[in-house]
Design a protein around this motif. Sequence first.
Motif, PDB file in Angstrom:
ATOM      1  N   ALA A 238       0.828  -1.197   0.000  1.00  0.00           N
ATOM      2  CA  ALA A 238       0.000   0.000   0.000  1.00  0.00           C
ATOM      3  C   ALA A 238       0.863   1.247   0.000  1.00  0.00           C
ATOM      4  N   VAL A 239       0.437   2.251  -0.747  1.00  0.00           N
ATOM      5  CA  VAL A 239       1.120   3.537  -0.727  1.00  0.00           C
ATOM      6  C   VAL A 239       1.142   4.061   0.702  1.00  0.00           C
ATOM      7  N   GLY A 240       2.294   4.559   1.142  1.00  0.00           N
ATOM      8  CA  GLY A 240       2.401   5.117   2.485  1.00  0.00           C
ATOM      9  C   GLY A 240       2.827   4.137   3.553  1.00  0.00           C
ATOM     10  N   THR A 241       3.011   2.864   3.218  1.00  0.00           N
ATOM     11  CA  THR A 241       3.468   1.885   4.210  1.00  0.00           C
ATOM     12  C   THR A 241       4.858   2.290   4.716  1.00  0.00           C
ATOM     13  N   PRO A 242       5.067   2.336   6.042  1.00  0.00           N
ATOM     14  CA  PRO A 242       6.387   2.719   6.567  1.00  0.00           C
ATOM     15  C   PRO A 242       7.463   1.713   6.168  1.00  0.00           C
ATOM     16  N   VAL A 243       8.632   2.242   5.837  1.00  0.00           N
ATOM     17  CA  VAL A 243       9.791   1.421   5.513  1.00  0.00           C
ATOM     18  C   VAL A 243      10.911   1.796   6.489  1.00  0.00           C
TER      19      VAL A 243
END
Length: 502
Positions: A238-243
């Motif tokens: 998903a767009v915005g998932t923390p990395v």
Amino acid sequence: MNAPDGASRDYLIGIDAGHTVIKAAVFDVRGAEIGRGARPTATFSLHPRWQERDMDVVWQSAAGAIADALVDAGISGRQVAAVGIGAHGDGLYLVDADRRPVRAAILATDTRAAAYSERWNTGAVADELISITGQVPAPYSPPATLNWLRDNEPENFARAAHMLFCKDWLRLQLTGEVATDPTEAAAGFCDVRARAWSARATEICGLADAAHLLPPILDSGAIAGHVTEEAAAVTTLAVGTPVITGSHDVHAAALGIGALTPGSVSAILGTFNINQLVTTEALPSWQWQARGSLAPDRFLVMSTSPAGATAVDWVRQVTAQPSGLVADAVSAALADRDGVGVHEDDPYFLPFVYGTMLSPAIRGAFTGLGSWHGPTDLLRAGLEGVVFTHRYHLEALRGAGPIDVRPVRLSGGGTRSEEWTQLFADATGLSVQVTDAVESGARGSAMLAGVGVGLFVDVDQAARACVTVVRTQHPRADRKALLDRRYLQWSRIAAALQSAAS
């Protein structure tokens, strides 16, 4: 943990990018693996001593592995709380001002820059480097490879804008952000205690003109960025998932098997021959590398060499056996004849086909061959030679602290063979433990991601929640005398070849 769109984010993804395969796995918050993906990434050698790979292929393989892992787990990207990344250390992944690859990546099995590292191996220069960085740069480390690049590919050196490591390149593709972490920065130019770049170390290595290449150093468990639209399209995250910033894979593997508390000893039966002791001080020495670890108050004191399990794979290739560390084949080789493994008249193997920890350096060799020996005997010698190299490294670590207070935690593909891990115990005289981690590097990276987004308080709680020991093996007294004799002879053979090479 819920996403803004209301989806429950109950899973973590860990990436483990090795030299030949990139793996991604999905874990729940108890550390149980529920899905896995793996994609190969080819290594090529244009010249002797060179080991390279295409950086775009590395990213494509990682993206495919992530997508495959989500499918295998039966979940959507919206259910992932965070992504953690671990990858092979050292080497050189250069990008230009547009954040595109300058050239193919140089890998940690590459030794083209050996002459540069030799300049720093003696006298006051070495002493000062060790006191600052915790080690003398190896041929495959950025100080050596950057010097080689400047002298041999000046146009590429001039184009470079950022010096990255493998996991940093993958995170750049996921998030668009440039950074590294203390475990990787410690490969060169870094003040190991301050966890910051050292202008003096850069100057000693003759690379003051390369200081602009050094990326920001973030905590390994910090949120370094979020998944972009472009990355989401190819990974299904998903767009915005923390990395998370991520780490060198050996630190992630230590976490993934619960061997990151002070005093813990671990070893990796993998591409590199990795042996490490967790300390609360940097403990500089010629005998090991001291690198900052995942917790700010801990260091991994490591004794390592390229003489790992890939040397066994090389033996299988040159003897026309199926390549790969297949557990059944490894176990069969050690159980050959009467089921007791290594014998007095077996040949010896020095597993230095990809490099060595010895100085002066020597290459790999078989000795003690007889007409009655065949491919299985050579494979068995390869397995023993790698274990003897582990013994060499573990004995070096005794200078940093006790290594026999608790069992050595093992990880890597070699742990799938109970016979090989038993040989490890027999040959080193140390008890060993294997945990439930199928992919220890990926699980450690996922656990670190869990720390980064608050699912775990710290790495110690993560280990308590996620790691279970499934096998403990003790050295067998009836094998000690034979293996001690063979290790002594193996050491003498190595010393004799060194004498001939000097």
